[in-house]
Design an enzyme around this catalytic site. Structure first.
Site, PDB file in Angstrom:
ATOM      1  N   TYR A  75       5.551   4.309   1.491  1.00  0.00           N
ATOM      2  CA  TYR A  75       5.296   4.680   0.210  1.00  0.00           C
ATOM      3  C   TYR A  75       4.527   5.981   0.195  1.00  0.00           C
ATOM      4  O   TYR A  75       4.436   6.131   0.991  1.00  0.00           O
ATOM      5  CB  TYR A  75       3.590   3.770  -0.266  1.00  0.00           C
ATOM      6  CG  TYR A  75       4.168   2.184  -0.380  1.00  0.00           C
ATOM      7  CD1 TYR A  75       5.456   2.260  -1.316  1.00  0.00           C
ATOM      8  CD2 TYR A  75       3.238   1.439  -0.440  1.00  0.00           C
ATOM      9  CE1 TYR A  75       5.500   1.323  -1.027  1.00  0.00           C
ATOM     10  CE2 TYR A  75       3.488  -0.180  -0.515  1.00  0.00           C
ATOM     11  CZ  TYR A  75       5.132  -0.345  -0.902  1.00  0.00           C
ATOM     12  OH  TYR A  75       5.344  -1.610  -1.685  1.00  0.00           O
ATOM     13  N   TRP A  87       4.431  -8.972  -6.157  1.00  0.00           N
ATOM     14  CA  TRP A  87       4.944  -7.699  -6.621  1.00  0.00           C
ATOM     15  C   TRP A  87       5.046  -7.098  -7.981  1.00  0.00           C
ATOM     16  O   TRP A  87       5.997  -8.027  -8.345  1.00  0.00           O
ATOM     17  CB  TRP A  87       5.205  -6.873  -5.344  1.00  0.00           C
ATOM     18  CG  TRP A  87       7.018  -6.642  -5.596  1.00  0.00           C
ATOM     19  CD1 TRP A  87       7.680  -7.610  -4.453  1.00  0.00           C
ATOM     20  CD2 TRP A  87       7.776  -6.044  -5.946  1.00  0.00           C
ATOM     21  NE1 TRP A  87       8.517  -6.984  -4.481  1.00  0.00           N
ATOM     22  CE2 TRP A  87       9.525  -6.494  -5.455  1.00  0.00           C
ATOM     23  CE3 TRP A  87       7.923  -5.531  -6.936  1.00  0.00           C
ATOM     24  CZ2 TRP A  87      10.245  -6.582  -5.592  1.00  0.00           C
ATOM     25  CZ3 TRP A  87       9.277  -4.723  -7.183  1.00  0.00           C
ATOM     26  CH2 TRP A  87      10.670  -5.254  -7.239  1.00  0.00           C
TER      27      TRP A  87
END
Ligand SMILES: NC(=O)c1ccc[n+]([C@@H]2O[C@H](COP(=O)([O-])OP(=O)(O)OC[C@H]3O[C@@H](n4cnc5c(N)ncnc54)[C@H](OP(=O)(O)O)[C@@H]3O)[C@@H](O)[C@H]2O)c1
Length: 287
Positions: free
Chosen positions: A50, A204
């Site tokens: 990320y 998610w």
């Protein structure tokens, strides 16, 4: 398998952390994390990729301002995806790496960026076609034995993936895409299979990244009106109604959306409402 589930109304996803200017300073992010803990939210879902590592680094900078806070947090991270920008080969290709050395170094690098000694949870990010089960099992066992990782899980795993690794490793969860716009696992038996195998489902993109189309928005508004709830609260209740009550990983770090989700955390949908929304999202009736 068969470990206790993570008991939280929501996890907070760190993938979009760099999108929020108010969280760009360590002080701003620390205040956010403290506020989350005060509201009973202590689970933060990271991954080494990320922001190409920057999301973990920013989080670590915030935690360093108040190291004692770490004890109150559940820090989850993932690894095995190598983005093209981090591929040192001449092909510069996005690929997966589940080699023992790579996974060990990836966990150590996440620990260093976060400034902590242990990840509470560590997940393999995506099923690797080149995965060698024996090697992965040894590497993950060693990470748990060394205390660098508390518990293990998978992400985006299909039944055979979790069954092969689950024979040798205690797996706690499978993190999958799950929302009204990604509901296939609700229809093909995978959710029941995870429940039967003792895997908690972490969902998610539970709000599909904000991509619900007009017909679904309309249906969410109608059900919301009947239940005195907002569209997002209904969309999250639709998830929780599924077998195993999947735990949403909220992607928005806007406080209003977090409070909205928390306020709707006990909302219940009956089966007809669930099917009405499923049909509006899929554009087809249940067979
Ligand atoms: N394991 C994996 O392979 C994988 C893959 C992807 C994500 N994840 C994890 O899942 C987490 C959540 O993913 P996500 O960010 O895609 O989740 P999400 O909650 O479905 O989407 C949040 C995004 O949607 C936007 N949005 C637009 N309109 C919205 C509306 N009406 N309601 C709510 N949000 C709206 C939000 O914008 P605002 O900022 O304006 O609210 C935010 O950018 C990630 O942070 C990551 O931890 C895991």
């Amino acid at each position: 398998m068969n470990q206790p589930p993570i008991e939280q109304p929501l996890l907070l996803g760190m993938m979009r952390l760099l999108d929020y200017p108010e969280l760009a300073t360590p002080q701003g992010l620390l205040a956010f994390v403290e506020r989350c803990v005060e509201r009973g939210l202590n689970g933060f879902d990271h991954a080494n990729i990320y922001g190409l590592g920057q999301c973990e680094s920013r989080f670590g900078e915030a935690l360093r301002l108040r190291p004692g806070l770490r004890r109150q947090l559940q820090l989850i991270s993932k690894a095995d995806i190598v983005p093209a920008a981090q591929d040192g080969s001449r092909w510069r290709v996005k690929h997966y790496n589940t080699g023992a050395a790579y996974l060990t170094e990836a966990v150590e690098a996440s620990l260093a960026r976060l400034g902590v000694e242990r990840l509470d949870g560590f997940l393999l990010h995506r099923p690797d076609p080149l995965l060698q089960a024996d090697e992965v099992v040894r590497a993950l066992q060693a990470l748990v034995e060394s205390g660098k990782v508390g518990w293990l899980g998978l992400s985006n795993a299909e039944p055979l993936h979790w069954q092969v690794l689950g024979r040798e490793l205690p797996l706690r969860c499978n993190q999958i895409e799950l929302s009204l716009l990604a509901q296939q696992s609700a229809w093909d038996g995978r959710l029941q299979a995870m429940q039967a195998d003792g895997l908690q489902v972490l969902a998610w993109s539970p709000l599909a990244g904000g991509a619900f189309g007009p017909a679904l928005q309309q249906a969410l508004a109608e059900v919301g009106e009947a239940l005195q709830a907002t569209a997002n609260q209904v969309a999250l209740a639709w998830l929780r109604r599924l077998p195993g009550s999947p735990l949403p990983i909220l992607g928005s770090l806007r406080w209003a959306r977090i409070e909205e989700a928390l306020a709707g955390a006990t909302l219940q949908l009956d089966a007809p409402s669930w099917f009405y929304l499923a049909e509006a999202a899929r554009g087809i009736k249940a067979p």
